[in-house]
Motif scaffolding. Structure first.
Motif, PDB file in Angstrom:
ATOM      1  N   LEU A 115       0.910  -1.066  -0.149  1.00  0.00           N
ATOM      2  CA  LEU A 115       0.138   0.578  -0.071  1.00  0.00           C
ATOM      3  C   LEU A 115       1.138   1.151  -0.382  1.00  0.00           C
ATOM      4  CD1 LEU A 115      -2.931  -0.665   2.488  1.00  0.00           C
ATOM      5  CD2 LEU A 115      -3.623   0.253  -0.065  1.00  0.00           C
ATOM      6  N   ALA A 116       0.905   1.057   0.879  1.00  0.00           N
ATOM      7  CA  ALA A 116       2.990   2.539   0.938  1.00  0.00           C
ATOM      8  C   ALA A 116       3.543   2.658  -0.406  1.00  0.00           C
ATOM      9  CB  ALA A 116       4.179   2.184   1.891  1.00  0.00           C
ATOM     10  N   GLU A 149      -1.347   6.375   8.606  1.00  0.00           N
ATOM     11  CA  GLU A 149      -1.829   7.396   9.070  1.00  0.00           C
ATOM     12  C   GLU A 149      -1.005   7.161  10.407  1.00  0.00           C
ATOM     13  OE1 GLU A 149      -5.590   8.087   8.438  1.00  0.00           O
ATOM     14  OE2 GLU A 149      -6.545   7.368   7.119  1.00  0.00           O
ATOM     15  N   ARG A 150      -0.983   5.930  11.485  1.00  0.00           N
ATOM     16  CA  ARG A 150      -0.178   5.905  12.557  1.00  0.00           C
ATOM     17  C   ARG A 150       1.113   6.168  12.707  1.00  0.00           C
ATOM     18  NH1 ARG A 150      -5.645   7.451  13.726  1.00  0.00           N
ATOM     19  NH2 ARG A 150      -6.668   6.011  15.470  1.00  0.00           N
ATOM     20  N   ARG A 151       1.289   5.324  11.961  1.00  0.00           N
ATOM     21  CA  ARG A 151       2.877   5.439  11.577  1.00  0.00           C
ATOM     22  C   ARG A 151       3.181   6.401  11.072  1.00  0.00           C
ATOM     23  NH1 ARG A 151       3.821  -1.332   9.987  1.00  0.00           N
ATOM     24  NH2 ARG A 151       3.169  -1.640  12.250  1.00  0.00           N
ATOM     25  N   GLY A 152       2.588   6.875  10.615  1.00  0.00           N
ATOM     26  CA  GLY A 152       2.867   8.293   9.601  1.00  0.00           C
ATOM     27  C   GLY A 152       3.973   8.625   9.075  1.00  0.00           C
ATOM     28  N   LEU A 153       2.915   7.410   7.651  1.00  0.00           N
ATOM     29  CA  LEU A 153       3.656   7.249   6.485  1.00  0.00           C
ATOM     30  C   LEU A 153       2.409   7.228   5.772  1.00  0.00           C
ATOM     31  CD1 LEU A 153       5.227   3.521   6.823  1.00  0.00           C
ATOM     32  CD2 LEU A 153       6.325   5.463   6.985  1.00  0.00           C
ATOM     33  N   ALA A 154       1.274   7.594   6.079  1.00  0.00           N
ATOM     34  CA  ALA A 154       0.361   8.143   5.385  1.00  0.00           C
ATOM     35  C   ALA A 154      -0.875   9.105   5.857  1.00  0.00           C
ATOM     36  CB  ALA A 154      -1.088   7.479   4.495  1.00  0.00           C
ATOM     37  N   TRP A 212      -6.512   9.125   0.101  1.00  0.00           N
ATOM     38  CA  TRP A 212      -4.795   9.618   0.551  1.00  0.00           C
ATOM     39  C   TRP A 212      -3.945   9.449   0.190  1.00  0.00           C
ATOM     40  CZ3 TRP A 212      -9.263   6.731   2.154  1.00  0.00           C
ATOM     41  CH2 TRP A 212      -9.551   6.612   3.401  1.00  0.00           C
ATOM     42  N   ARG A 213      -2.949  10.289   0.690  1.00  0.00           N
ATOM     43  CA  ARG A 213      -1.512  10.661  -0.130  1.00  0.00           C
ATOM     44  C   ARG A 213      -0.408   9.763   0.526  1.00  0.00           C
ATOM     45  NH1 ARG A 213       0.526  14.528   1.828  1.00  0.00           N
ATOM     46  NH2 ARG A 213      -0.335  16.070   2.966  1.00  0.00           N
ATOM     47  N   SER A 214       0.936   9.647   0.277  1.00  0.00           N
ATOM     48  CA  SER A 214       1.805   9.540   0.600  1.00  0.00           C
ATOM     49  C   SER A 214       2.274  10.264   1.679  1.00  0.00           C
ATOM     50  CB  SER A 214       3.470   8.896  -0.459  1.00  0.00           C
ATOM     51  OG  SER A 214       4.025   8.914   0.930  1.00  0.00           O
ATOM     52  N   THR A 215       3.134  11.014   2.400  1.00  0.00           N
ATOM     53  CA  THR A 215       4.007  11.739   3.536  1.00  0.00           C
ATOM     54  C   THR A 215       5.304  11.595   3.163  1.00  0.00           C
ATOM     55  OG1 THR A 215       3.785  10.280   5.190  1.00  0.00           O
ATOM     56  CG2 THR A 215       2.366  11.242   5.490  1.00  0.00           C
ATOM     57  N   ALA A 216       5.408  11.310   1.869  1.00  0.00           N
ATOM     58  CA  ALA A 216       6.703  11.142   1.360  1.00  0.00           C
ATOM     59  C   ALA A 216       6.861  12.078  -0.099  1.00  0.00           C
ATOM     60  CB  ALA A 216       7.737  10.068   1.507  1.00  0.00           C
ATOM     61  N   GLY A 217       7.889  11.866  -0.736  1.00  0.00           N
ATOM     62  CA  GLY A 217       7.361  11.948  -1.698  1.00  0.00           C
ATOM     63  C   GLY A 217       7.516  11.517  -2.875  1.00  0.00           C
ATOM     64  N   ALA A 249       7.344   6.362  -2.751  1.00  0.00           N
ATOM     65  CA  ALA A 249       6.907   4.947  -2.444  1.00  0.00           C
ATOM     66  C   ALA A 249       8.223   4.605  -1.683  1.00  0.00           C
ATOM     67  CB  ALA A 249       7.020   4.404  -3.310  1.00  0.00           C
ATOM     68  N   ALA A 250       9.473   5.197  -2.661  1.00  0.00           N
ATOM     69  CA  ALA A 250      11.326   4.807  -2.445  1.00  0.00           C
ATOM     70  C   ALA A 250      11.651   5.797  -0.907  1.00  0.00           C
ATOM     71  CB  ALA A 250      12.062   5.731  -3.610  1.00  0.00           C
ATOM     72  N   ALA A 251      10.789   6.944  -0.865  1.00  0.00           N
ATOM     73  CA  ALA A 251      10.922   7.821   0.277  1.00  0.00           C
ATOM     74  C   ALA A 251      10.930   6.799   1.864  1.00  0.00           C
ATOM     75  CB  ALA A 251      10.487   9.226  -0.099  1.00  0.00           C
ATOM     76  N   LEU A 252       9.784   5.507   1.643  1.00  0.00           N
ATOM     77  CA  LEU A 252       8.703   4.991   2.339  1.00  0.00           C
ATOM     78  C   LEU A 252       9.613   4.556   3.104  1.00  0.00           C
ATOM     79  CD1 LEU A 252       5.034   5.334   0.750  1.00  0.00           C
ATOM     80  CD2 LEU A 252       6.174   6.806   3.128  1.00  0.00           C
TER      81      LEU A 252
END
Length: 347
Positions: free
Chosen positions: A266-267, A313-318, A337-342, A344-347
């Motif tokens: 999912l990330a 979301e709870r883990r700060g990744l979305a 939903w969106r990633s909090t990073a720029g 998928a590789a950054a996750l």
């Protein structure tokens, strides 16, 4: 359809009583009988049908027990393949029915809900998930297969002992598959009755429903509750479906690994523009291809996807948001939903 196993004496005053689920690929629910000094107690009751009732009473006879002798029934959760025969059992024997307080509340809400209210709720959820208008309009609301007479006489909490004279049957709150799912540890025999929490081959559905419940993290709670299983020292798992098994530690590790792999998928799927559940869920692997699913099955898949996204979301990744200025009339008010990073590789 699965072949029905036989009634089985598991030793230590415990019996396995298979109860069929008509027209369902699961095939049956494994109801368990636990003997005690003042009458037996059941773990789950099975589906509400004449065929199921006949199987339950026949199984009791094989165990040397009349249905009128049953002292009580503990339901691992409120779903109809576990609670369906509870009211009929109570009428036949005077048995008490026990359920975790969170699922007792769910059962009251489900059995009291009117069809029109249920349709309005489901339509709202489909819109929030990003389902297209045509699919929403075609969605048929199924009649819940609950016996409206089913209710809890006793509401249980984590750590509590069930009323089972001369034996120690302890409640373990294991939410995820339902808000009040419980497992039950019978200390003197080493058995752990796992309901749908831990099954030997498949993993239970863990979904976020309703989607707007920002305080709920069903998958996080599910994974956390798996951790307490290792500490029990139980020697054998007695699940509600499939078959009993012994390697509890190994199986719980497999289930945790499965969900962690799903979270990684999912990330990666969140790379790019914010997306709705109806856009994200088809990117994942399901037992049946998304294009072949009916709307009800897609709604289940979407809610399971949402539960994984909530944990991200709870883990700060979305992060989840609603675009108040959306002009997409097919999906008004859809969550995205969106990633909090720029990337998928950054996750």
């Amino acid at each position: 359809m699965r072949d029905m196993p036989s009634v089985e004496d598991l030793g230590n005053g415990v019996w396995s009583l298979p109860v069929p689920i008509p027209d369902n690929p699961l095939g049956y629910t494994l109801t368990y009988l636990i003997e005690s000094a003042h009458g037996p107690v059941l773990v789950d009751t099975g589906w509400n049908s004449e065929e199921s009732w006949n199987a339950l009473t026949t199984g009791l006879d094989r165990a040397g027990v009349s249905v009128t002798d049953v002292r009580g029934a503990v339901l691992t959760h409120f779903h109809p393949d576990h609670s369906g025969l509870a009211a009929r059992l109570r009428e036949a024997s005077g048995a008490w029915i026990a359920l975790h307080h969170a699922d007792a509340a769910m059962l009251r809400r489900v059995t009291a809900q009117r069809r029109t209210d249920r349709r309005e709720f489901e339509v709202t959820q489909l819109r929030r998930a990003g389902a297209p208008t045509a699919e929403i309009e075609a969605h048929e609301v199924a009649t819940p297969p609950f016996d409206t007479r089913v209710s809890a006489d006793r509401e249980l909490s984590h750590g509590e002992l069930v009323d089972l004279p001369d034996r120690e049957l302890r409640v373990l709150w294991t939410p995820g598959h339902s808000p009040g799912h419980i497992c039950l540890h019978l200390k003197d025999s080493g058995h752990l009755f796992t309901g749908d929490h831990i099954l030997p081959r498949i993993t239970p559905h863990v979904g976020l429903f309703p989607l707007d419940d920002s305080d709920n993290d069903p998958l996080g709670r599910f994974l956390d509750s798996l951790g307490q299983i290792h500490e029990l020292g139980a020697t054998e798992a007695l699940p509600a479906h499939e078959r009993r098994f012994r390697d509890l530690a190994g199986r719980t590790s497999e289930i945790i690994a499965h969900h962690e792999e799903r979270l990684e998928q999912l990330a990666a799927a969140l790379e790019g523009e914010p997306a709705t559940l109806w856009e994200i869920a088809p990117l994942l692997e399901w037992r049946r291809a998304w294009k072949d699913m009916r709307t009800a099955a897609r709604r289940m898949a979407a809610s399971e996807t949402a539960a994984h996204l909530r944990l991200l979301e709870r883990r700060g990744l979305a992060v989840c948001s609603t675009d108040p200025n959306t002009t997409d009339t097919a999906t008004p008010g859809a969550l995205r939903w969106r990633s909090t990073a720029g990337s998928a590789a950054a996750l």
